[in-house]
Write a protein that holds these residues in place. Structure first.
Motif, PDB file in Angstrom:
ATOM      1  N   ASN A  57       0.844  -1.193   0.000  1.00 29.79           N
ATOM      2  CA  ASN A  57       0.000   0.000   0.000  1.00 29.79           C
ATOM      3  C   ASN A  57       0.880   1.244   0.000  1.00 29.79           C
ATOM      4  O   ASN A  57       1.872   1.302   0.734  1.00 29.79           O
ATOM      5  CB  ASN A  57      -0.889   0.003   1.256  1.00 29.79           C
ATOM      6  CG  ASN A  57      -1.794  -1.196   1.304  1.00 29.79           C
ATOM      7  OD1 ASN A  57      -2.820  -1.225   0.666  1.00 29.79           O
ATOM      8  ND2 ASN A  57      -1.394  -2.227   2.046  1.00 29.79           N
ATOM      9  N   TYR A  58       0.480   2.216  -0.801  1.00 32.49           N
ATOM     10  CA  TYR A  58       1.234   3.467  -0.841  1.00 32.49           C
ATOM     11  C   TYR A  58       0.317   4.595  -1.288  1.00 32.49           C
ATOM     12  O   TYR A  58      -0.759   4.368  -1.836  1.00 32.49           O
ATOM     13  CB  TYR A  58       2.417   3.364  -1.804  1.00 32.49           C
ATOM     14  CG  TYR A  58       2.025   3.168  -3.246  1.00 32.49           C
ATOM     15  CD1 TYR A  58       1.928   4.255  -4.110  1.00 32.49           C
ATOM     16  CD2 TYR A  58       1.735   1.907  -3.750  1.00 32.49           C
ATOM     17  CE1 TYR A  58       1.558   4.081  -5.441  1.00 32.49           C
ATOM     18  CE2 TYR A  58       1.368   1.722  -5.070  1.00 32.49           C
ATOM     19  CZ  TYR A  58       1.287   2.814  -5.904  1.00 32.49           C
ATOM     20  OH  TYR A  58       0.918   2.649  -7.215  1.00 32.49           O
ATOM     21  N   GLY A  59       0.761   5.783  -1.017  1.00 31.37           N
ATOM     22  CA  GLY A  59       0.065   6.959  -1.538  1.00 31.37           C
ATOM     23  C   GLY A  59      -0.962   7.553  -0.600  1.00 31.37           C
ATOM     24  O   GLY A  59      -1.401   8.665  -0.793  1.00 31.37           O
ATOM     25  N   GLY A  60      -1.357   6.849   0.437  1.00 30.96           N
ATOM     26  CA  GLY A  60      -2.335   7.382   1.365  1.00 30.96           C
ATOM     27  C   GLY A  60      -1.667   8.079   2.538  1.00 30.96           C
ATOM     28  O   GLY A  60      -0.447   8.188   2.616  1.00 30.96           O
ATOM     29  N   ARG A  61      -2.474   8.513   3.454  1.00 29.61           N
ATOM     30  CA  ARG A  61      -1.922   9.234   4.611  1.00 29.61           C
ATOM     31  C   ARG A  61      -1.138   8.324   5.547  1.00 29.61           C
ATOM     32  O   ARG A  61      -0.394   8.787   6.399  1.00 29.61           O
ATOM     33  CB  ARG A  61      -3.027   9.963   5.355  1.00 29.61           C
ATOM     34  CG  ARG A  61      -4.130   9.097   5.866  1.00 29.61           C
ATOM     35  CD  ARG A  61      -5.240   9.955   6.503  1.00 29.61           C
ATOM     36  NE  ARG A  61      -6.476   9.237   6.566  1.00 29.61           N
ATOM     37  CZ  ARG A  61      -6.798   8.397   7.554  1.00 29.61           C
ATOM     38  NH1 ARG A  61      -5.979   8.225   8.547  1.00 29.61           N
ATOM     39  NH2 ARG A  61      -7.950   7.772   7.533  1.00 29.61           N
ATOM     40  N   LEU A  62      -1.297   7.002   5.381  1.00 29.38           N
ATOM     41  CA  LEU A  62      -0.548   6.059   6.212  1.00 29.38           C
ATOM     42  C   LEU A  62       0.829   5.746   5.647  1.00 29.38           C
ATOM     43  O   LEU A  62       1.598   5.005   6.241  1.00 29.38           O
ATOM     44  CB  LEU A  62      -1.344   4.761   6.386  1.00 29.38           C
ATOM     45  CG  LEU A  62      -2.681   4.894   7.097  1.00 29.38           C
ATOM     46  CD1 LEU A  62      -3.395   3.552   7.125  1.00 29.38           C
ATOM     47  CD2 LEU A  62      -2.495   5.439   8.501  1.00 29.38           C
TER      48      LEU A  62
END
Length: 127
Positions: A57-62
């Protein structure tokens, strides 16, 4: 030969052992780390025994992170030997790290390969 199903905690220790064998350089910018989740995650485009074992997962606020799904592993490999399970964890973890490294480089070759493999699976299953 069937073996006893490994517990979530023991699976986590096995995941840690496999992770510790990876070169530290590939962890660059993986700010969310590797997360072991208890979930069983059926693939949305599959039927039967198609599960998501790991997910980058990438690109989010996490940030950037890898999820490993214990329940999915147990559905497919729950009664396998520890040696076989370790190999599958290593295979999936390396696959997700390749997604991570390609993302950092702005590449999508593995995403394309995954889509081709999914199409082959769907064709074999007749949908």
């Amino acid at each position: 030969m069937e073996h006893e199903i490994i517990s979530f905690d023991d699976f986590g220790q096995l995941l840690d052992e496999v992770t510790d064998m990876l070169p530290c350089e590939i962890f660059v910018d993986l700010n969310g780390g590797i997360n072991l989740l208890p979930d069983t995650l059926p693939h949305p485009e599959g039927t039967g025994n198609l599960f998501i074992l790991g997910q980058y997962n990438y690109g989010g606020r996490l940030g950037r992170y890898i999820n490993i799904y214990y329940g999915s592993f147990m559905q497919l490999y729950g009664k396998s030997s520890l040696q076989f399970l370790r190999k599958q964890i290593d295979r999936v973890l390396r696959h997700e790290f390749l997604h991570h490294l390609e993302s950092l480089a702005g590449e999508k070759d593995l995403e394309i390969t995954d889509a081709i493999e999914l199409d082959k699976y769907k064709n074999r299953k007749g949908y």
